[in-house]
Scaffold this motif. Structure first.
Motif, PDB file in Angstrom:
ATOM      1  N   SER A  52       0.828  -1.209   0.000  1.00  0.00           N
ATOM      2  CA  SER A  52       0.000   0.000   0.000  1.00  0.00           C
ATOM      3  C   SER A  52       0.860   1.255   0.000  1.00  0.00           C
ATOM      4  O   SER A  52       0.508   2.266  -0.612  1.00  0.00           O
ATOM      5  N   ALA A  53       1.999   1.181   0.696  1.00  0.00           N
ATOM      6  CA  ALA A  53       2.893   2.332   0.773  1.00  0.00           C
ATOM      7  C   ALA A  53       3.646   2.577  -0.519  1.00  0.00           C
ATOM      8  O   ALA A  53       4.251   3.644  -0.690  1.00  0.00           O
ATOM      9  N   THR A  54       3.623   1.614  -1.446  1.00  0.00           N
ATOM     10  CA  THR A  54       4.339   1.769  -2.712  1.00  0.00           C
ATOM     11  C   THR A  54       3.415   2.172  -3.856  1.00  0.00           C
ATOM     12  O   THR A  54       3.821   2.149  -5.010  1.00  0.00           O
ATOM     13  N   GLY A  55       2.147   2.512  -3.523  1.00  0.00           N
ATOM     14  CA  GLY A  55       1.205   2.946  -4.547  1.00  0.00           C
ATOM     15  C   GLY A  55       0.280   1.869  -5.056  1.00  0.00           C
ATOM     16  O   GLY A  55      -0.474   2.098  -6.008  1.00  0.00           O
ATOM     17  N   ASN A  56       0.282   0.700  -4.436  1.00  0.00           N
ATOM     18  CA  ASN A  56      -0.567  -0.403  -4.885  1.00  0.00           C
ATOM     19  C   ASN A  56      -1.964  -0.230  -4.303  1.00  0.00           C
ATOM     20  O   ASN A  56      -2.207  -0.533  -3.127  1.00  0.00           O
ATOM     21  N   LEU A  57      -2.898   0.247  -5.131  1.00  0.00           N
ATOM     22  CA  LEU A  57      -4.260   0.493  -4.664  1.00  0.00           C
ATOM     23  C   LEU A  57      -5.008  -0.809  -4.409  1.00  0.00           C
ATOM     24  O   LEU A  57      -5.928  -0.846  -3.587  1.00  0.00           O
ATOM     25  N   ARG A  58      -4.639  -1.890  -5.101  1.00  0.00           N
ATOM     26  CA  ARG A  58      -5.255  -3.188  -4.823  1.00  0.00           C
ATOM     27  C   ARG A  58      -4.968  -3.606  -3.387  1.00  0.00           C
ATOM     28  O   ARG A  58      -5.855  -4.063  -2.663  1.00  0.00           O
ATOM     29  N   ALA A  59      -3.713  -3.446  -2.987  1.00  0.00           N
ATOM     30  CA  ALA A  59      -3.331  -3.810  -1.626  1.00  0.00           C
ATOM     31  C   ALA A  59      -4.019  -2.914  -0.605  1.00  0.00           C
ATOM     32  O   ALA A  59      -4.412  -3.377   0.479  1.00  0.00           O
ATOM     33  N   LEU A  60      -4.156  -1.629  -0.923  1.00  0.00           N
ATOM     34  CA  LEU A  60      -4.800  -0.698   0.004  1.00  0.00           C
ATOM     35  C   LEU A  60      -6.254  -1.077   0.249  1.00  0.00           C
ATOM     36  O   LEU A  60      -6.703  -1.159   1.401  1.00  0.00           O
ATOM     37  N   VAL A  61      -7.011  -1.320  -0.821  1.00  0.00           N
ATOM     38  CA  VAL A  61      -8.424  -1.697  -0.681  1.00  0.00           C
ATOM     39  C   VAL A  61      -8.553  -3.036   0.040  1.00  0.00           C
ATOM     40  O   VAL A  61      -9.385  -3.199   0.939  1.00  0.00           O
ATOM     41  N   THR A  62      -7.723  -3.990  -0.341  1.00  0.00           N
ATOM     42  CA  THR A  62      -7.769  -5.311   0.284  1.00  0.00           C
ATOM     43  C   THR A  62      -7.435  -5.220   1.761  1.00  0.00           C
ATOM     44  O   THR A  62      -8.078  -5.868   2.599  1.00  0.00           O
ATOM     45  N   THR A 115      11.626   3.677   0.962  1.00  0.00           N
ATOM     46  CA  THR A 115      12.460   2.729   0.217  1.00  0.00           C
ATOM     47  C   THR A 115      12.017   2.625  -1.227  1.00  0.00           C
ATOM     48  O   THR A 115      12.844   2.590  -2.154  1.00  0.00           O
ATOM     49  N   ALA A 116      10.702   2.571  -1.450  1.00  0.00           N
ATOM     50  CA  ALA A 116      10.185   2.481  -2.818  1.00  0.00           C
ATOM     51  C   ALA A 116      10.524   3.726  -3.627  1.00  0.00           C
ATOM     52  O   ALA A 116      10.835   3.637  -4.825  1.00  0.00           O
ATOM     53  N   LEU A 117      10.484   4.889  -2.991  1.00  0.00           N
ATOM     54  CA  LEU A 117      10.818   6.120  -3.696  1.00  0.00           C
ATOM     55  C   LEU A 117      12.305   6.182  -4.032  1.00  0.00           C
ATOM     56  O   LEU A 117      12.689   6.575  -5.145  1.00  0.00           O
ATOM     57  N   VAL A 118      13.147   5.787  -3.093  1.00  0.00           N
ATOM     58  CA  VAL A 118      14.595   5.822  -3.328  1.00  0.00           C
ATOM     59  C   VAL A 118      14.991   4.861  -4.442  1.00  0.00           C
ATOM     60  O   VAL A 118      15.845   5.174  -5.285  1.00  0.00           O
ATOM     61  N   THR A 119      14.365   3.691  -4.466  1.00  0.00           N
ATOM     62  CA  THR A 119      14.702   2.677  -5.476  1.00  0.00           C
ATOM     63  C   THR A 119      13.860   2.818  -6.752  1.00  0.00           C
ATOM     64  O   THR A 119      13.934   1.972  -7.632  1.00  0.00           O
ATOM     65  N   ARG A 120      13.041   3.866  -6.793  1.00  0.00           N
ATOM     66  CA  ARG A 120      12.191   4.154  -7.960  1.00  0.00           C
ATOM     67  C   ARG A 120      11.236   3.001  -8.267  1.00  0.00           C
ATOM     68  O   ARG A 120      10.958   2.675  -9.423  1.00  0.00           O
ATOM     69  N   GLU A 121      10.694   2.429  -7.229  1.00  0.00           N
ATOM     70  CA  GLU A 121       9.726   1.337  -7.378  1.00  0.00           C
ATOM     71  C   GLU A 121       8.309   1.770  -7.023  1.00  0.00           C
ATOM     72  O   GLU A 121       7.391   0.956  -7.052  1.00  0.00           O
ATOM     73  N   TRP A 122       8.113   3.033  -6.684  1.00  0.00           N
ATOM     74  CA  TRP A 122       6.789   3.531  -6.318  1.00  0.00           C
ATOM     75  C   TRP A 122       5.987   3.771  -7.599  1.00  0.00           C
ATOM     76  O   TRP A 122       6.404   4.493  -8.485  1.00  0.00           O
ATOM     77  N   LYS A 123       4.831   3.149  -7.671  1.00  0.00           N
ATOM     78  CA  LYS A 123       3.957   3.378  -8.822  1.00  0.00           C
ATOM     79  C   LYS A 123       2.537   2.971  -8.475  1.00  0.00           C
ATOM     80  O   LYS A 123       2.309   2.092  -7.639  1.00  0.00           O
ATOM     81  N   ILE A 124       1.585   3.614  -9.130  1.00  0.00           N
ATOM     82  CA  ILE A 124       0.173   3.311  -8.908  1.00  0.00           C
ATOM     83  C   ILE A 124      -0.178   2.005  -9.615  1.00  0.00           C
ATOM     84  O   ILE A 124       0.133   1.811 -10.791  1.00  0.00           O
ATOM     85  N   GLU A 125      -0.833   1.102  -8.879  1.00  0.00           N
ATOM     86  CA  GLU A 125      -1.310  -0.157  -9.456  1.00  0.00           C
ATOM     87  C   GLU A 125      -2.777  -0.334  -9.082  1.00  0.00           C
ATOM     88  O   GLU A 125      -3.157  -0.118  -7.932  1.00  0.00           O
TER      89      GLU A 125
END
Length: 354
Positions: free
Chosen positions: A118-128, A272-282
């Motif tokens: 959820s902290a990396t932009g995964n909206l599926r994980a947030l809703v779940t 961590t996701a921002l530093v490693t450029r892994e943050w994205k909306i899903e």
């Protein structure tokens, strides 16, 4: 120093600060290492000893080593923790563990993994995760609580030595720490064999150390404070429900370790996701049906409350102190997850061209 902090800010604030610190470490380490029980069970179900299994072994054994090593050195006492001192439920551990294992396959992640994602932009994980939290709260104090209590009372075990797995095995904390060190070495060897990056290995160790730090921090605060403070470590279902219900039902949120843990994990994983450029909306899509995630969330929400914790709360934090019900629960999670994966991921037969 700790006494000064408690006198200045109070027990709750210091516990919350400790929760934030442990949460940041756990969130950052879990995100970078890709720590995930679901992924490890899938590898085993498919008869493979892969990189995700190596990370789980590393994290779990590092947690056991940190906790049992601290106990052996006399700097930690977990005998009064809820997982050991209170009456436990073996039926709840078995049934709840099976449900949780099945749910994390359907939802593609356990409670901790959903929080990290959820902290990396995964909206599926947030809703779940939100659905999981609501079902967990309903299972604890709502309409589902009678069913949970009925299943939990089918087979109980008293607190104390009866719930201490080390007492049953006749092992000391020093012996447990030695076995954990051997398992950690085996996990690192498997990681090297599977070409896992060294930074991921170190992050996996960090996940386990965060569990140990949680026990040590709450124990130190409990020993310093004049109030009765229950010791605990990293767990997510209970703190998530308390945080959510506090935000929607009250103008103020009682401070504690769990209240600091959840935002700490979010902050650590997001950074961590921002530093490693892994943050994205899903989002949900044709290959990620929402109904499957919601079914998994419901199973995990009820199962975690019945089993006494999630894959981290029961599986790692409870496993690190060798609570009998925790080891039964995490074993049931493995069985439920592998069985569900084999059922839902059964390969379809393809027609052979003539």
């Amino acid at each position: 120093m700790l006494e000064t902090l408690i006198d200045t800010y109070g027990d709750g604030a210091v516990l919350a600060m400790a929760g934030v610190l442990v949460g940041v470490i756990f969130g950052a380490a879990a995100q970078h290492s890709r720590f995930c029980l679901r992924a490890a069970t899938i590898e085993v179900a498919e008869r493979g000893l892969g990189p995700r299994l190596s990370i789980w072994i590393i994290a779990f054994s590092a947690g056991v080593l940190a906790v049992q090593g601290a106990i052996a050195m006399g700097v930690l006492d977990v005998s009064q923790s809820r997982q050991l001192a209170a009456t436990g439920s073996l039926s709840g551990a078995i049934i709840g563990g099976l449900m949780f294992g099945a749910g994390m396959i359907l939802a593609r992640g356990c409670a901790s993994r959903l929080l990290v994602l959820s902290a990396t932009g995964n909206l599926r994980a947030l809703v779940t995760g939100l659905v999981l939290t609501i079902v967990a709260q309903s299972s604890l104090r709502g309409v589902l609580s009678p069913a949970r209590e009925g299943l939990a009372t089918l087979w109980t075990v008293p607190g104390g030595a009866a719930r201490d797995l080390l007492a049953h095995l006749g092992l000391t904390s020093a012996a447990a720490a030695t076995l954990a060190a051997a398992a950690l070495a085996g996990g690192v060897a498997l990681a090297v064999l599977r070409h896992v990056r060294s930074s991921h290995v170190l992050a996996g160790i960090g996940v386990g150390l965060a569990v140990g730090l949680g026990w040590l921090a709450t124990y130190a605060i409990a020993q310093t404070s004049f109030e009765v403070i229950p010791i605990s470590s990293v767990t997510f279902t209970g703190p998530s429900t308390d945080t959510l219900m506090g935000l929607v039902n009250s103008t103020s949120l009682p401070l504690g370790f769990g209240v600091g843990l959840v935002p700490g994990v979010l902050a650590g994983a997001a950074a961590t996701a921002l530093v490693t450029r892994e943050w994205k909306i899903e989002r949900f899509g044709p290959d990620t049906p929402m109904e499957r995630y919601l079914a998994g969330a419901a199973l995990m929400g009820f199962g975690s409350m019945l089993a006494g914790g999630c894959a981290v709360g029961a599986g790692m934090s409870g496993g690190a102190i060798f609570a009998l019900t925790a080891w039964v629960a995490v074993t049931a999670m493995w069985v439920g997850a592998m069985a569900t994966h084999l059922l839902v991921a059964r390969p379809t037969r393809r027609a052979v061209p003539g």
